[in-house]
Motif scaffolding. Structure first.
Motif, PDB file in Angstrom:
ATOM      1  N   ILE A 290       0.837  -1.215   0.000  1.00 24.32           N
ATOM      2  CA  ILE A 290       0.000   0.000   0.000  1.00 24.32           C
ATOM      3  C   ILE A 290       0.865   1.255   0.000  1.00 24.32           C
ATOM      4  N   GLU A 291       1.944   1.235   0.781  1.00 27.05           N
ATOM      5  CA  GLU A 291       2.822   2.405   0.866  1.00 27.05           C
ATOM      6  C   GLU A 291       3.489   2.686  -0.484  1.00 27.05           C
ATOM      7  N   GLY A 292       3.990   1.631  -1.120  1.00 23.30           N
ATOM      8  CA  GLY A 292       4.628   1.804  -2.429  1.00 23.30           C
ATOM      9  C   GLY A 292       3.654   2.351  -3.457  1.00 23.30           C
ATOM     10  N   PHE A 293       2.433   1.820  -3.442  1.00 27.01           N
ATOM     11  CA  PHE A 293       1.402   2.297  -4.368  1.00 27.01           C
ATOM     12  C   PHE A 293       1.081   3.768  -4.109  1.00 27.01           C
ATOM     13  N   ALA A 294       0.940   4.123  -2.827  1.00 22.71           N
ATOM     14  CA  ALA A 294       0.610   5.509  -2.463  1.00 22.71           C
ATOM     15  C   ALA A 294       1.726   6.468  -2.878  1.00 22.71           C
ATOM     16  N   LEU A 295       2.986   6.066  -2.632  1.00 25.45           N
ATOM     17  CA  LEU A 295       4.113   6.920  -3.009  1.00 25.45           C
ATOM     18  C   LEU A 295       4.151   7.142  -4.522  1.00 25.45           C
ATOM     19  N   GLY A 296       3.913   6.078  -5.277  1.00 25.54           N
ATOM     20  CA  GLY A 296       3.915   6.175  -6.731  1.00 25.54           C
ATOM     21  C   GLY A 296       2.811   7.078  -7.252  1.00 25.54           C
ATOM     22  N   VAL A 297       1.606   6.912  -6.692  1.00 26.48           N
ATOM     23  CA  VAL A 297       0.464   7.714  -7.139  1.00 26.48           C
ATOM     24  C   VAL A 297       0.647   9.182  -6.752  1.00 26.48           C
ATOM     25  N   MET A 298       1.132   9.427  -5.526  1.00 21.22           N
ATOM     26  CA  MET A 298       1.355  10.810  -5.090  1.00 21.22           C
ATOM     27  C   MET A 298       2.412  11.499  -5.956  1.00 21.22           C
TER      28      MET A 298
ATOM     29  N   SER B 245      -3.007  11.146 -17.984  1.00 16.14           N
ATOM     30  CA  SER B 245      -3.124  11.184 -16.522  1.00 16.14           C
ATOM     31  C   SER B 245      -3.321   9.782 -15.963  1.00 16.14           C
ATOM     32  N   LEU B 246      -4.221   9.033 -16.563  1.00 16.67           N
ATOM     33  CA  LEU B 246      -4.444   7.660 -16.112  1.00 16.67           C
ATOM     34  C   LEU B 246      -3.189   6.810 -16.273  1.00 16.67           C
ATOM     35  N   LEU B 247      -2.481   7.016 -17.395  1.00 16.04           N
ATOM     36  CA  LEU B 247      -1.259   6.254 -17.633  1.00 16.04           C
ATOM     37  C   LEU B 247      -0.193   6.587 -16.598  1.00 16.04           C
ATOM     38  N   MET B 248      -0.038   7.882 -16.257  1.00 17.70           N
ATOM     39  CA  MET B 248       0.960   8.276 -15.262  1.00 17.70           C
ATOM     40  C   MET B 248       0.620   7.713 -13.881  1.00 17.70           C
ATOM     41  N   LEU B 249      -0.667   7.732 -13.519  1.00 19.01           N
ATOM     42  CA  LEU B 249      -1.082   7.140 -12.238  1.00 19.01           C
ATOM     43  C   LEU B 249      -0.790   5.649 -12.211  1.00 19.01           C
ATOM     44  N   LEU B 250      -1.064   4.991 -13.332  1.00 15.93           N
ATOM     45  CA  LEU B 250      -0.824   3.547 -13.421  1.00 15.93           C
ATOM     46  C   LEU B 250       0.664   3.232 -13.323  1.00 15.93           C
TER      47      LEU B 250
END
Length: 297
Positions: free
Chosen positions: A222-230, A272-277
């Motif tokens: 979860i932390e890795g995902f959050a850091l990437g999305v932020m 935007s969706l691609l960058m979030l992904l």
């Protein structure tokens, strides 16, 4: 997974991000910088491809008809051209229409040719479009063999160079974007790995007290995902605002003359969706690959 357990993992993940503020900031910064570069180059690549396609689609073959041919045979000639291999469409253009088009294309200077309307020196012609722009030269050669055709024009020499330039631009753009994506994966995952390494003792203690591998992995997942999305949020804002400004300037000054950029929608939402992904996936990947080696105790 139970809702209570998931809630616990979420709380732990965000607490950990707060406790390791500087490392979290470093991870987010790495994501931001690399994804900003990726998004900018990807937007450029997509527009290069779009402009190249526009230029290629304008490539046409003009087959001028012999003056001795009778107009009642033109329908048969048009069908003959349409039946040629790799021909997409054929349009008849009278010499009067051709002269009007020439005058219009020259703007104010074209008025000088208005006097030619009484004794039009042009020929009736067929305008031919191929299935693929790259087929233009081959189709033009076949058209030139037909008896009713006086002359064929398609920009010989220039067209071949055009295709080489557009192909080179596409290929260079793809290589650059792929290179940036892999660079982003390397930088981001290694930065996140450093964040995990600083907490190896925490992982070892959890393992020693009986926590399962899955239980340990989830907060880091979860932390890795959050850091990437932020880290992807700022690049999205920058590319959205910047591209809108560039789009408006280009449309006002050059759009109707030289080039036409891809519209803001759907380009920016898709980017935007691609960058979030990409941010989320790389964040998760960096976290899980780092945690794995500390689970083997």
């Amino acid at each position: 997974m139970k809702i209570r357990t998931l809630k616990r993992h979420l709380v732990e993940a965000f607490k950990s991000m707060g406790r390791n503020g500087w490392m979290s900031f470093a991870s987010i910064s790495a994501v931001t910088v690399t994804l900003l570069l990726v998004s900018v180059f990807l937007a450029i690549l997509l527009n290069i491809n779009h402009i190249a396609s526009q230029i290629e689609d304008d490539v046409q073959i003009r087959a001028y008809i012999e003056r001795t041919e009778k107009s009642e045979n033109y329908d048969a000639y048009q069908k003959q051209l349409e039946n040629l291999e790799k021909v997409k469409s054929v349009k008849y253009q009278s010499k009067e229409e051709g002269l009007d088009e020439l005058i219009e294309s020259l703007g104010d200077e074209g008025e000088a040719f208005s006097s030619l309307k009484d004794e039009n020196p042009l020929r009736d012609a067929f305008i031919i479009y191929t299935d693929k722009p790259q087929d233009t030269a081959a189709v033009a050669k076949e058209v030139g063999k037909l008896k009713f055709v006086n002359k064929v024009e398609y920009g010989q020499g220039t067209v071949e160079k055009l295709f080489k330039v557009t192909d080179a631009a596409r290929n260079v753009g793809i290589v650059l974007v792929l290179g940036l994506v892999f660079t982003a994966m390397f930088l981001i995952s290694n930065t996140i790995k450093l964040t995990i390494v600083t907490r190896r003792r925490e992982i070892e203690i959890m393992k020693l007290v009986g926590a399962t591998n899955g239980f340990i992995r989830w907060p880091f997942f979860i932390e890795g995902f959050a850091l990437g999305v932020m880290g992807a949020i700022l690049p999205i804002i920058v590319i959205a605002v910047g591209y809108q400004a560039i789009f408006d300037i280009v449309n006002q000054k050059l759009g109707t003359v030289f080039i036409e950029l891809l519209p803001v929608t759907p380009l920016i939402p898709q980017l935007s969706l691609l960058m979030l992904l990409i941010g989320g996936v790389i964040g998760v990947w960096g976290s899980l690959t780092s945690v794995r080696k500390f689970l083997k105790i």
